[in-house]
Design a protein around this motif. Sequence first.
Motif, PDB file in Angstrom:
ATOM      1  N   LEU A   4      38.172  72.992  38.516  1.00 56.39           N
ATOM      2  CA  LEU A   4      37.618  71.791  38.097  1.00 56.39           C
ATOM      3  C   LEU A   4      38.446  70.510  38.325  1.00 56.39           C
ATOM      4  N   THR A   5      37.804  69.380  38.258  1.00 59.18           N
ATOM      5  CA  THR A   5      38.500  67.965  38.648  1.00 59.18           C
ATOM      6  C   THR A   5      39.555  67.845  37.504  1.00 59.18           C
ATOM      7  N   SER A   6      40.545  67.079  37.901  1.00 62.42           N
ATOM      8  CA  SER A   6      41.663  66.761  36.920  1.00 62.42           C
ATOM      9  C   SER A   6      41.236  66.184  35.594  1.00 62.42           C
ATOM     10  N   VAL A   7      40.194  65.083  35.702  1.00 64.43           N
ATOM     11  CA  VAL A   7      39.636  64.743  34.414  1.00 64.43           C
ATOM     12  C   VAL A   7      38.901  65.789  33.591  1.00 64.43           C
ATOM     13  N   HIS A   8      38.450  66.683  34.164  1.00 59.96           N
ATOM     14  CA  HIS A   8      37.766  67.672  33.397  1.00 59.96           C
ATOM     15  C   HIS A   8      38.583  68.485  32.683  1.00 59.96           C
ATOM     16  N   ARG A  13      42.074  68.697  25.842  1.00 59.43           N
ATOM     17  CA  ARG A  13      42.098  67.826  24.814  1.00 59.43           C
ATOM     18  C   ARG A  13      41.012  68.431  23.378  1.00 59.43           C
ATOM     19  N   GLN A  49      42.352  69.763  19.954  1.00 60.30           N
ATOM     20  CA  GLN A  49      41.759  69.342  18.726  1.00 60.30           C
ATOM     21  C   GLN A  49      41.190  70.434  17.903  1.00 60.30           C
ATOM     22  N   ASP A  82      32.614  78.248  31.492  1.00 64.11           N
ATOM     23  CA  ASP A  82      32.550  76.799  31.403  1.00 64.11           C
ATOM     24  C   ASP A  82      34.006  76.353  31.264  1.00 64.11           C
ATOM     25  N   ALA A  83      34.318  75.063  31.491  1.00 62.70           N
ATOM     26  CA  ALA A  83      35.530  74.415  31.622  1.00 62.70           C
ATOM     27  C   ALA A  83      36.635  74.922  30.520  1.00 62.70           C
ATOM     28  N   VAL A 135      50.802  70.180  36.955  1.00 64.03           N
ATOM     29  CA  VAL A 135      50.240  69.083  36.658  1.00 64.03           C
ATOM     30  C   VAL A 135      48.691  69.331  36.605  1.00 64.03           C
ATOM     31  N   GLN A 136      48.026  68.307  35.759  1.00 60.06           N
ATOM     32  CA  GLN A 136      46.644  68.399  35.738  1.00 60.06           C
ATOM     33  C   GLN A 136      45.817  68.947  37.122  1.00 60.06           C
ATOM     34  N   GLU A 137      46.279  68.243  38.115  1.00 70.07           N
ATOM     35  CA  GLU A 137      45.598  68.537  39.244  1.00 70.07           C
ATOM     36  C   GLU A 137      45.819  70.061  39.667  1.00 70.07           C
ATOM     37  N   ASN A 188      41.704  67.625  31.897  1.00 71.79           N
ATOM     38  CA  ASN A 188      42.268  66.601  30.751  1.00 71.79           C
ATOM     39  C   ASN A 188      41.492  66.673  29.414  1.00 71.79           C
ATOM     40  N   ARG A 189      40.036  66.409  29.681  1.00 69.52           N
ATOM     41  CA  ARG A 189      39.155  66.637  28.790  1.00 69.52           C
ATOM     42  C   ARG A 189      38.973  67.997  28.006  1.00 69.52           C
TER      43      ARG A 189
END
Lengths: 85, 280
Positions: B221-225, B231, B235, B179-180, B211-213, B227-228
């Motif tokens: 993965l997408t850059s949003v994924h 995170r 955490q 998984d991601a 960078v995330q991209e 980032n998530r």
Amino acid sequence: MPRYHLNLFNSLDIYDEEGRDFDDLAAAKVEAIRSSRDLMAEHVKAGEPLDLGHRIEVADDEGKVLVTINFRELITIKDSKGITA
Amino acid sequence: MPSEGTGTNWYIARNQWARGKQEDQINRPTRPSDLGLFVQRLLARSRLTDEEQHAILALPTREFEVRARQDFVPLGEETDCCCYIASGLVARVDQVKNGSRQITAIHIPGDMADLHSAVRPIGIGGLTALTDTLILSVPHTAVRTLGRDFPAIAEAFWRDCILDAAILMQWAVNLGRKDARSRLAHILCELAIRYGGGRGGPLLEFDLPMVQEQLGDAAALTSVHVNRSLRALRQERLVTVRGGIVKIHDWERLMQAGEFDPTYLVADTLPDRQRRLVFQ
């Protein structure tokens, strides 16, 4: 190229501090839709509940929200009798 | 942007290469300008005599600078030199019809990113700079001559290419079956071990100017994924990736998250594995 931030609001609120350069807002929107589907797919695969109230907001460098992609708008659920959600 | 994935930048880079020393007009600080790190990489898994080491260091090189996001070995183009990364960061890439890119390897300073091209000069992806990068290019003819004159060096090169193949095999497993969060953890573990010099211990803090991209292109993965997932890893107090710097807080748990076992990177660094197979 303009820079947009794709902020995610799902089980966590995740602001995209870095941002990314896109050709235009339409390209950023396409990426937001792609990302939403990708995240929903991972939730489904992991057997986690899918919350259709989650969303991704596309914001400019000042934080102004330009487009909101609601997960609800991207998914159709149906069974053999027709659309149920 | 994927649209920059054309050959144009390569020609700029090549012109710079052809100008050779003339490019000294560019103001540059002191920096590694020899193949010392490459020899260190080889010595981690092959025994080489002083003479052999000096022969590698004496390889002819030409410097060229590549700006971030420039493709300097385009897909499908035949090359006549190997690219050594003196500083910066490089990715091996391929691209599908819709423009999406997939990074299949990350190369760090000390890597001869396409050593295999000396014997196979076409058809194993392209190379792109992830950040401003200094390349020393080594003509294929010189690499092959060295292999002919020093069989032990040919063997060391062979092992080096196999290391890249082992990394690629794990890369495929990583992207295909995890998984991601695990994918990103695995990639960060791989880099920590490689920055640590390949002798077993990870470097727990290192620069990663991606960078995330670009991380998304590496992890599919997408850059949003990305980032998530970063995170989530932060955490959990496993690792923080921010501002181009990776800080690993809990190596053991990061390895668990990435289902990472460093054997594929370090198995051949044990002394009894470095035994020379060829003798002169």
